[in-house]
Write a protein that holds these residues in place. Sequence first.
Motif, PDB file in Angstrom:
ATOM      1  N   GLY A   1       9.352  -0.804   3.655  1.00  0.00           N
ATOM      2  CA  GLY A   1       8.399  -0.667   4.719  1.00  0.00           C
ATOM      3  C   GLY A   1       8.213   1.020   5.018  1.00  0.00           C
ATOM      4  N   VAL A   2       7.807   1.156   6.269  1.00  0.00           N
ATOM      5  CA  VAL A   2       7.560   2.387   6.824  1.00  0.00           C
ATOM      6  C   VAL A   2       8.569   3.367   6.488  1.00  0.00           C
ATOM      7  CG1 VAL A   2       7.259   3.356   9.078  1.00  0.00           C
ATOM      8  CG2 VAL A   2       5.823   1.559   8.581  1.00  0.00           C
ATOM      9  N   GLY A   3       8.177   4.605   6.270  1.00  0.00           N
ATOM     10  CA  GLY A   3       9.056   5.473   5.760  1.00  0.00           C
ATOM     11  C   GLY A   3       9.605   5.732   4.449  1.00  0.00           C
TER      12      GLY A   3
ATOM     13  N   ALA B   1      -7.340   6.291   2.630  1.00  0.00           N
ATOM     14  CA  ALA B   1      -7.694   5.410   3.683  1.00  0.00           C
ATOM     15  C   ALA B   1      -6.208   5.116   4.418  1.00  0.00           C
ATOM     16  CB  ALA B   1      -8.445   4.148   3.462  1.00  0.00           C
ATOM     17  N   ALA B   2      -5.095   4.632   3.773  1.00  0.00           N
ATOM     18  CA  ALA B   2      -3.970   4.261   4.218  1.00  0.00           C
ATOM     19  C   ALA B   2      -3.630   5.814   4.917  1.00  0.00           C
ATOM     20  CB  ALA B   2      -3.137   4.147   3.253  1.00  0.00           C
ATOM     21  N   PHE B   3      -3.304   6.886   4.484  1.00  0.00           N
ATOM     22  CA  PHE B   3      -2.882   8.013   4.684  1.00  0.00           C
ATOM     23  C   PHE B   3      -3.590   8.311   6.062  1.00  0.00           C
ATOM     24  CE2 PHE B   3      -0.937  10.047   0.702  1.00  0.00           C
ATOM     25  CZ  PHE B   3      -0.060   8.702   0.646  1.00  0.00           C
TER      26      PHE B   3
ATOM     27  N   ALA C   1       4.447   1.447   3.104  1.00  0.00           N
ATOM     28  CA  ALA C   1       5.202   2.408   2.591  1.00  0.00           C
ATOM     29  C   ALA C   1       4.325   3.384   1.559  1.00  0.00           C
ATOM     30  CB  ALA C   1       6.275   1.725   1.448  1.00  0.00           C
ATOM     31  N   ILE C   2       4.941   4.373   1.063  1.00  0.00           N
ATOM     32  CA  ILE C   2       4.262   5.442  -0.020  1.00  0.00           C
ATOM     33  C   ILE C   2       4.182   4.947  -1.526  1.00  0.00           C
ATOM     34  CG2 ILE C   2       3.679   7.757  -0.398  1.00  0.00           C
ATOM     35  CD1 ILE C   2       4.035   8.502   2.253  1.00  0.00           C
TER      36      ILE C   2
END
Length: 461
Positions: free
Chosen positions: A121-123, A382-384, A145-146
């Motif tokens: 997830g996040v990070g 868009a996510a960024f 996530a990236i």
Amino acid sequence: MKKTTRREFFKTTFRAGAGIAVASVASPVVSWGKETESATLPAILGGSRSHAGGWPAWPVWKSPEFDGKLLEVMRSGVWSRAHNTDAFEARWAEMLGAKRCLSVVNGTNSLITALAQAGIGVGDEVITTPYTFVATVQAILMNGAIPVFADVDRETFQIDPVQIERKITKRTKAILPVHILGIPADMDRIMDIARRHGLIVIEDACQAHLASYGGKPVGTIGFAGCFSFQNSKNLPIGEGGAIVSDDDDFMDRCFSYHNLGFPYGSRAGSLSGAFMVGGKVRFSEYQAAIGLLELQDLERASALRWENGQYLTSKIAGIPGITPARLYPKTTRAVYHLFPFRYDKEQFCGMPRALFLRALEAEGVPCSSGYTPLQTQPFIRAAFESKLYRKVYPKSLLKYDAYLLKNSCPESDALCDEEAVWLTQNMLLAGHREMDEIAAAIEKVYSNAGRIMDASKKGEI
Ligand SMILES: *Cc1c(COP(=O)(O)O)cnc(C)c1O
């Protein structure tokens, strides 16, 4: 496209033909020419087609054989998740040799669910291939996530393990290899990298039902595998997806997540009420019923695609400028959701790929150029720019131009922009004769590349 009738064609060709300075051809000569020329002349220039008939339809509904089972479900009034869904999951797990299977609404949600419950997830960064369907990457972003792109090996169309290793950072949590086109990725090397760096492997097998590597079905090699049953897929239900894994705790969590966070498996009984955050992405009984019916033919059809895929590979590999996908040595079955080869226009008198595709289509061989570059589509930006990403990630990581530069994938871009040609899986359900016709069509376009280019330059086609 400008249509040229056969007669028009012969007029122009005879006019243009080097050394054939017979503008007013006597009719016997024309009819002689017509007979021999028609078979060897490309269809795009008015010749006869290499493949005259149709191709196997997709998907296949065997009526009346299948009708009863589906009607039974509809008449029962039990349409939400129940015993048909359980039976489908049990059967799919059994066919793959997986301990557990959970069905969900579609392949996209199988990926979202699996990533979330694998703790991604996040990070976190997830390494994947740029040469895939957009859903693979959306699933990473949907979890906050990236996505990090490891370029492909152009010869295999698959994610390149060398590139994966280069992309690992302290944020990397998982590798998401995709067995794209139904061809196994290089799983030994991917699993080895994952072990050495402590990364989770989730396989996107959405195009690769019953493909195998070292004798093991793909989707069962990593920690978890994800499947899609969308209309075009080798196991079609219209919509549908599944997660498989041998990890009970993970599968129990996936179940809860797909059912509003209600406890399941080891947690059932000890907990009352929803205990975790979850959505609702459950299969329905009629999806399961269709799935069970379609599964009956999957093994036979997969074996046939593999057999025909290898046969077609052998038939076209010798044509200059045509390079079928190379398989990794441990591949025991590719299921060719799409049959790919690379096209080199230099061997075809500079014929642009788009014109080559048109020429093949005219021969009765439907084909496409496949994916367009994914990593540059606007959804990642868009996510960024979203609230979530701006809150949790350092600014430096969200600099989009720098991200694009770091994630450039020239090998994948070359496949997208210049080289890839795809045939669809249903064509591989035909016979050797049809495979011969595909090869003959490509050969015909190759042998006549100069003439096709001439006609194109003159605006005749
Ligand atoms: C089809 C597909 C998906 C998504 O599956 P859906 O059922 O369409 O949501 C994900 N990854 C790949 C590689 C696919 O081809």
